[in-house]
Enzyme design. Structure first.
Site, PDB file in Angstrom:
ATOM      1  N   LYS A  13       0.837  -1.207   0.000  1.00  0.00           N
ATOM      2  CA  LYS A  13       0.000   0.000   0.000  1.00  0.00           C
ATOM      3  C   LYS A  13       0.869   1.253   0.000  1.00  0.00           C
ATOM      4  O   LYS A  13       0.657   2.169  -0.788  1.00  0.00           O
ATOM      5  CB  LYS A  13      -0.929   0.024   1.237  1.00  0.00           C
ATOM      6  CG  LYS A  13      -1.828  -1.197   1.367  1.00  0.00           C
ATOM      7  CD  LYS A  13      -2.742  -1.113   2.576  1.00  0.00           C
ATOM      8  CE  LYS A  13      -2.036  -1.134   3.917  1.00  0.00           C
ATOM      9  NZ  LYS A  13      -1.314  -2.389   4.232  1.00  0.00           N
ATOM     10  N   ARG A  88      -9.880   0.821   8.545  1.00  0.00           N
ATOM     11  CA  ARG A  88      -9.397  -0.514   8.857  1.00  0.00           C
ATOM     12  C   ARG A  88     -10.406  -1.328   9.655  1.00  0.00           C
ATOM     13  O   ARG A  88     -10.142  -2.476   9.986  1.00  0.00           O
ATOM     14  CB  ARG A  88      -8.155  -0.352   9.734  1.00  0.00           C
ATOM     15  CG  ARG A  88      -6.916  -0.990   9.185  1.00  0.00           C
ATOM     16  CD  ARG A  88      -5.791  -0.517  10.086  1.00  0.00           C
ATOM     17  NE  ARG A  88      -4.636  -1.280   9.954  1.00  0.00           N
ATOM     18  CZ  ARG A  88      -3.524  -0.863   9.345  1.00  0.00           C
ATOM     19  NH1 ARG A  88      -3.495   0.305   8.764  1.00  0.00           N
ATOM     20  NH2 ARG A  88      -2.471  -1.615   9.327  1.00  0.00           N
ATOM     21  N   ARG A 127      11.846  -5.548   5.083  1.00  0.00           N
ATOM     22  CA  ARG A 127      11.624  -4.121   4.821  1.00  0.00           C
ATOM     23  C   ARG A 127      12.503  -3.223   5.693  1.00  0.00           C
ATOM     24  O   ARG A 127      12.696  -3.472   6.871  1.00  0.00           O
ATOM     25  CB  ARG A 127      10.164  -3.772   5.097  1.00  0.00           C
ATOM     26  CG  ARG A 127       9.910  -2.262   5.047  1.00  0.00           C
ATOM     27  CD  ARG A 127       8.473  -1.900   5.066  1.00  0.00           C
ATOM     28  NE  ARG A 127       7.743  -2.489   6.164  1.00  0.00           N
ATOM     29  CZ  ARG A 127       6.419  -2.428   6.275  1.00  0.00           C
ATOM     30  NH1 ARG A 127       5.701  -1.825   5.359  1.00  0.00           N
ATOM     31  NH2 ARG A 127       5.812  -2.982   7.298  1.00  0.00           N
ATOM     32  N   ARG A 160      14.484   0.174  10.742  1.00  0.00           N
ATOM     33  CA  ARG A 160      13.461  -0.875  10.605  1.00  0.00           C
ATOM     34  C   ARG A 160      12.369  -0.613  11.618  1.00  0.00           C
ATOM     35  O   ARG A 160      12.637  -0.110  12.711  1.00  0.00           O
ATOM     36  CB  ARG A 160      14.085  -2.257  10.841  1.00  0.00           C
ATOM     37  CG  ARG A 160      14.973  -2.684   9.694  1.00  0.00           C
ATOM     38  CD  ARG A 160      15.571  -4.054   9.880  1.00  0.00           C
ATOM     39  NE  ARG A 160      16.646  -4.261   8.923  1.00  0.00           N
ATOM     40  CZ  ARG A 160      16.516  -4.898   7.753  1.00  0.00           C
ATOM     41  NH1 ARG A 160      15.355  -5.425   7.412  1.00  0.00           N
ATOM     42  NH2 ARG A 160      17.540  -5.005   6.928  1.00  0.00           N
ATOM     43  N   ARG A 172      -0.622  -9.021  13.476  1.00  0.00           N
ATOM     44  CA  ARG A 172      -1.137  -8.038  12.509  1.00  0.00           C
ATOM     45  C   ARG A 172      -2.018  -8.719  11.461  1.00  0.00           C
ATOM     46  O   ARG A 172      -3.036  -8.172  11.039  1.00  0.00           O
ATOM     47  CB  ARG A 172       0.021  -7.283  11.847  1.00  0.00           C
ATOM     48  CG  ARG A 172       0.698  -6.300  12.801  1.00  0.00           C
ATOM     49  CD  ARG A 172       2.065  -5.866  12.315  1.00  0.00           C
ATOM     50  NE  ARG A 172       2.038  -5.072  11.116  1.00  0.00           N
ATOM     51  CZ  ARG A 172       3.118  -4.815  10.360  1.00  0.00           C
ATOM     52  NH1 ARG A 172       4.301  -5.312  10.710  1.00  0.00           N
ATOM     53  NH2 ARG A 172       3.022  -4.070   9.279  1.00  0.00           N
TER      54      ARG A 172
HETATM   55  P1  AP5 Z   1       4.885  -1.614   1.814  1.00  0.00           P
HETATM   56  O1  AP5 Z   1       4.543  -0.801   0.628  1.00  0.00           O
HETATM   57  O2  AP5 Z   1       5.672  -0.966   2.907  1.00  0.00           O
HETATM   58  O3  AP5 Z   1       3.584  -2.360   2.379  1.00  0.00           O
HETATM   59  P2  AP5 Z   1       2.320  -1.777   3.169  1.00  0.00           P
HETATM   60  O4  AP5 Z   1       1.106  -2.446   2.609  1.00  0.00           O
HETATM   61  O5  AP5 Z   1       2.342  -0.285   3.182  1.00  0.00           O
HETATM   62  O6  AP5 Z   1       2.633  -2.413   4.573  1.00  0.00           O
HETATM   63  P3  AP5 Z   1       2.550  -1.827   6.052  1.00  0.00           P
HETATM   64  O7  AP5 Z   1       3.250  -2.826   6.917  1.00  0.00           O
HETATM   65  O8  AP5 Z   1       3.031  -0.420   6.116  1.00  0.00           O
HETATM   66  O9  AP5 Z   1       1.034  -1.901   6.296  1.00  0.00           O
HETATM   67  P4  AP5 Z   1       0.346  -1.912   7.631  1.00  0.00           P
HETATM   68  O10 AP5 Z   1      -1.047  -1.715   7.173  1.00  0.00           O
HETATM   69  O11 AP5 Z   1       0.576  -3.077   8.516  1.00  0.00           O
HETATM   70  O12 AP5 Z   1       1.080  -0.741   8.437  1.00  0.00           O
HETATM   71  P5  AP5 Z   1       0.610   0.711   8.861  1.00  0.00           P
HETATM   72  O13 AP5 Z   1       1.809   1.558   8.913  1.00  0.00           O
HETATM   73  O14 AP5 Z   1      -0.560   1.157   8.069  1.00  0.00           O
HETATM   74  O15 AP5 Z   1       5.691  -2.926   1.296  1.00  0.00           O
HETATM   75  C1  AP5 Z   1       6.214  -3.865   2.202  1.00  0.00           C
HETATM   76  C2  AP5 Z   1       7.589  -4.367   1.698  1.00  0.00           C
HETATM   77  O16 AP5 Z   1       7.381  -5.103   0.504  1.00  0.00           O
HETATM   78  C3  AP5 Z   1       8.582  -3.246   1.351  1.00  0.00           C
HETATM   79  O17 AP5 Z   1       9.868  -3.642   1.709  1.00  0.00           O
HETATM   80  C4  AP5 Z   1       8.439  -3.090  -0.175  1.00  0.00           C
HETATM   81  O18 AP5 Z   1       9.663  -2.642  -0.756  1.00  0.00           O
HETATM   82  C5  AP5 Z   1       8.086  -4.517  -0.586  1.00  0.00           C
HETATM   83  N1  AP5 Z   1       7.169  -4.568  -1.742  1.00  0.00           N
HETATM   84  C6  AP5 Z   1       6.103  -3.764  -1.971  1.00  0.00           C
HETATM   85  N2  AP5 Z   1       5.481  -4.143  -3.115  1.00  0.00           N
HETATM   86  C7  AP5 Z   1       6.145  -5.218  -3.585  1.00  0.00           C
HETATM   87  C8  AP5 Z   1       5.973  -6.063  -4.721  1.00  0.00           C
HETATM   88  N3  AP5 Z   1       4.976  -5.872  -5.598  1.00  0.00           N
HETATM   89  N4  AP5 Z   1       6.858  -7.086  -4.896  1.00  0.00           N
HETATM   90  C9  AP5 Z   1       7.868  -7.295  -4.011  1.00  0.00           C
HETATM   91  N5  AP5 Z   1       8.103  -6.526  -2.924  1.00  0.00           N
HETATM   92  C10 AP5 Z   1       7.238  -5.496  -2.692  1.00  0.00           C
HETATM   93  O19 AP5 Z   1       0.065   0.440  10.351  1.00  0.00           O
HETATM   94  C11 AP5 Z   1       0.941   0.117  11.414  1.00  0.00           C
HETATM   95  C12 AP5 Z   1       0.153   0.043  12.720  1.00  0.00           C
HETATM   96  O20 AP5 Z   1      -0.470   1.332  12.988  1.00  0.00           O
HETATM   97  C13 AP5 Z   1      -1.019  -0.946  12.755  1.00  0.00           C
HETATM   98  O21 AP5 Z   1      -0.595  -2.258  13.069  1.00  0.00           O
HETATM   99  C14 AP5 Z   1      -1.895  -0.325  13.849  1.00  0.00           C
HETATM  100  O22 AP5 Z   1      -1.402  -0.594  15.131  1.00  0.00           O
HETATM  101  C15 AP5 Z   1      -1.759   1.168  13.584  1.00  0.00           C
HETATM  102  N6  AP5 Z   1      -2.771   1.698  12.651  1.00  0.00           N
HETATM  103  C16 AP5 Z   1      -2.545   2.239  11.421  1.00  0.00           C
HETATM  104  N7  AP5 Z   1      -3.681   2.603  10.844  1.00  0.00           N
HETATM  105  C17 AP5 Z   1      -4.674   2.293  11.723  1.00  0.00           C
HETATM  106  C18 AP5 Z   1      -6.082   2.420  11.676  1.00  0.00           C
HETATM  107  N8  AP5 Z   1      -6.718   2.941  10.602  1.00  0.00           N
HETATM  108  N9  AP5 Z   1      -6.786   1.991  12.745  1.00  0.00           N
HETATM  109  C19 AP5 Z   1      -6.178   1.468  13.834  1.00  0.00           C
HETATM  110  N10 AP5 Z   1      -4.844   1.310  13.941  1.00  0.00           N
HETATM  111  C20 AP5 Z   1      -4.091   1.727  12.887  1.00  0.00           C
END
Ligand code: AP5
Length: 216
Positions: A13, A88, A127, A160, A172
Site C-alpha cells: 500500500k 481498517r 523491509r 526498521r 497483525r
Molecule cells: P509496503 O509498501 O511498505 O507495504 P504496506 O502495505 O504499506 O505495509 P505496512 O506494513 O506499512 O502496512 P500496515 O497496514 O501493517 O502498516 P501501517 O503503517 O498502516 O511494502 C512492504 C515491503 O514489501 C517493502 O519492503 C516493499 O519494498 C516490498 N514490496 C512492496 N510491493 C512489492 C511487490 N509488488 N513485490 C515485491 N516486494 C514489494 O500500520 C501500522 C500500525 O499502525 C497498525 O498495526 C496499527 O497498530 C496502527 N494503525 C494504522 N492505521 C490504523 C487504523 N486505521 N486503525 C487502527 N490502527 C491503525
C-alpha cells in the site's frame, strides 16, 4: 480523486501510494505514518498508542478517526487524497462515509491489493526505510541503486519498524483478517471495489492501478 488502498500488512500500500503521489500529485494519508510521527514527537496521542503499534493491534477507532478527519480538512486535500491504511474497521468505514458526506464528496474507488500470507511475511521481514525521507526498501527485492545510500535523498541512515518481526506480523495478520477484511465486502456492495494482483512485481502492480485510475 479520492481513493482507498486496502490490503494486509506488507501488501504494498505504502509503495504504491508513493507512486500515485508522484504521478498524480495527491497527498498520501497514511494513518500508520501519522501514528509513528506522533510517537516520535512524543505527543499525548503518541504516548497512548506506542504500545499498541508495537504489539500489532489496532489503535482505537476514536483516535484514528479524529486524526484523519482533521487531516482531510487541510487545503492540500481539497482536490483529492489517497487513504493508506484507513479505514481498517467497519466503524472507521462508516465514519469515512459520514466525513465525506458532510463535505458533499464521494469516494472514487477502493483498490484492494491481494497478496498471500507467506509473501507478506517475507516482504515485511525484509523491509527497511530511509531514516531521513522515509523511502521504503527491501533487503533483496528493492535495494537502493548504490548500496547504503537512499535513492531519493542521499541519506546513509536507515531504520526498521519495531512491528516488522515474525511474531508481531502473526498478530497483525490476525487483526487484518478479523477487523479489516470485512471491508472488502462492504465496498464491493457499494460498487467501489477494484482488486489487483499484489503478488506481481511492483511496476506491474502500478500498471494495474493506473489502468483502474484511468477508467474513473
Ligand atoms: P509496503 O509498501 O511498505 O507495504 P504496506 O502495505 O504499506 O505495509 P505496512 O506494513 O506499512 O502496512 P500496515 O497496514 O501493517 O502498516 P501501517 O503503517 O498502516 O511494502 C512492504 C515491503 O514489501 C517493502 O519492503 C516493499 O519494498 C516490498 N514490496 C512492496 N510491493 C512489492 C511487490 N509488488 N513485490 C515485491 N516486494 C514489494 O500500520 C501500522 C500500525 O499502525 C497498525 O498495526 C496499527 O497498530 C496502527 N494503525 C494504522 N492505521 C490504523 C487504523 N486505521 N486503525 C487502527 N490502527 C491503525
Amino acid at each position: 480523486m479520492r481513493l482507498i488502498l486496502l490490503g494486509p500488512p506488507g501488501a504494498g500500500k505504502g509503495t504504491q501510494a508513493q507512486r500515485i503521489v508522484e504521478k498524480h500529485g495527491l497527498p498520501q494519508l497514511s494513518t500508520g505514518d501519522m501514528l509513528r510521527a506522533a510517537i516520535l514527537a512524543e505527543t499525548e496521542v503518541g504516548k497512548r498508542v506506542k504500545a499498541v503499534l508495537d504489539s500489532g493491534k489496532l489503535v482505537s477507532d476514536d483516535i484514528v478517526i479524529a486524526i484523519v478527519s482533521e487531516r482531510i480538512d487541510q487545503p492540500d486535500c481539497a482536490n483529492g487524497f489517497i487513504l493508506d491504511g484507513f479505514p481498517r474497521t467497519l466503524v472507521q468505514a462508516d465514519a469515512t462515509e459520514a466525513m465525506l458526506a458532510a463535505k458533499g464528496i464521494d469516494l472514487s474507488v477502493v483498490i484492494e491489493l491481494r497478496v498471500n500470507d507467506k509473501e507478506l511475511v517475507r516482504r515485511v521481514s525484509g523491509r527497511y526505510s530511509c531514516a531521513s525521507c522515509g523511502s521504503v526498501y527491501h533487503d533483496t527485492d528493492h535495494k537502493p541503486g548504490v548500496e547504503g545510500v537512499c535513492d531519493k535523498c542521499g541519506s546513509t541512515h536507515f531504520k526498521r519498524r519495531p512491528d516488522d518481526n515474525a511474531e508481531t506480523m502473526t498478530q497483525r495478520l490476525e487483526v487484518y483478517y478479523k477487523e479489516t477484511s470485512p471491508l472488502i465486502g462492504y465496498y464491493y456492495a457499494k460498487g467501489k471495489l477494484k482488486s489487483v494482483d499484489g503478488m506481481a512485481e511492483m511496476d506491474v502492480v502500478t500498471s494495474q492501478i493506473e489502468a483502474i485510475l484511468a477508467d474513473l
